[in-house]
Scaffold this motif. Sequence first.
Motif, short mmCIF file in Angstrom:
data_model
loop_
_atom_site.label_atom_id
_atom_site.label_comp_id
_atom_site.label_asym_id
_atom_site.label_seq_id
_atom_site.Cartn_x
_atom_site.Cartn_y
_atom_site.Cartn_z
N GLN A 81 0.84 -1.19 0.00
CA GLN A 81 0.00 0.00 0.00
C GLN A 81 0.87 1.24 0.00
O GLN A 81 1.97 1.25 0.56
CB GLN A 81 -0.98 -0.02 1.18
N VAL A 82 0.37 2.28 -0.66
CA VAL A 82 1.00 3.59 -0.68
C VAL A 82 -0.06 4.59 -0.23
O VAL A 82 -1.17 4.60 -0.77
CB VAL A 82 1.52 3.95 -2.09
N GLU A 83 0.28 5.40 0.75
CA GLU A 83 -0.69 6.32 1.34
C GLU A 83 -0.64 7.67 0.63
O GLU A 83 -0.01 8.62 1.10
CB GLU A 83 -0.44 6.48 2.84
N LYS A 84 -1.33 7.77 -0.53
CA LYS A 84 -1.34 9.00 -1.31
C LYS A 84 -2.67 9.15 -2.04
O LYS A 84 -3.36 8.17 -2.32
CB LYS A 84 -0.21 9.00 -2.35
N THR A 85 -3.00 10.42 -2.37
CA THR A 85 -4.15 10.69 -3.23
C THR A 85 -3.75 10.46 -4.68
O THR A 85 -2.57 10.21 -4.98
CB THR A 85 -4.62 12.15 -3.07
#
Length: 246
Positions: A81-85
């Motif tokens: 997972q990558v925590e970005k918009t």
Amino acid sequence: MRLAGKRAFVTGGRQGIGLGIVMAFLAEGANVTTCGRGPRPDDLPRDVDWWSLDVSNADDVGQISAKIGAIDLLVNNAGVQVEKTVVDSTDADWGLVMGVNARGVFNVCRAFIPSMNSGGSIINIGSISGTVADPSMALYNASKAFVHGLTRSIAVDHGPDIRCNAICPGWIETGMLDAGFDLANDPQKARSDALARHAARRFGKPADIASMAVWLASDEASFATGQLFTVDGGMTAASPLNPGLF
């Protein structure tokens, strides 16, 4: 011993949900092979076979499939997972998340389905994030929606020889959960608020998902296919109102 005599391949079995499923399958009598990036973990039981594998690489997946041979159970758990918009996400982020979470599931299914034994069961690890969007997790949310759609297609196209279902975990106590809360302005407050939204009043554990995986892998679930099974402690069953305030 509901899985006695079954041969299982579980991706992403190094830690968290994947390791929980490996241990549960082993306890139920299955012969288990797992994989992950990097070397074999020191704490993996010796009777579990290990392969170093990046599931986003189709050639490597194909080679491993040929070496392992026919299996009865396939669990696609490997995920990142990558925590970005959307606007903050880079091409590299796309390549990583979609490569592992979407292409990886596709690669493994395409490689193993032709040699799976009749009556086999595929279990894809989706997420509630594939149905309801977690904030600042655009690519992860989209990748899990792909997994849900692919699950239905496999069930339709390859039944009755193979069953295919997805487990959609809620917030499970892993490193991914901590990373999500770290995005909040007040991580501790966010955690407390999230906990209050769970009817079970706790976050999930890898064993909770592993228990569902054992059932879906067993003959007890012989009429279950093409479905998404949410295991989230009742979180998505509630309205947006925080029950902890009432």
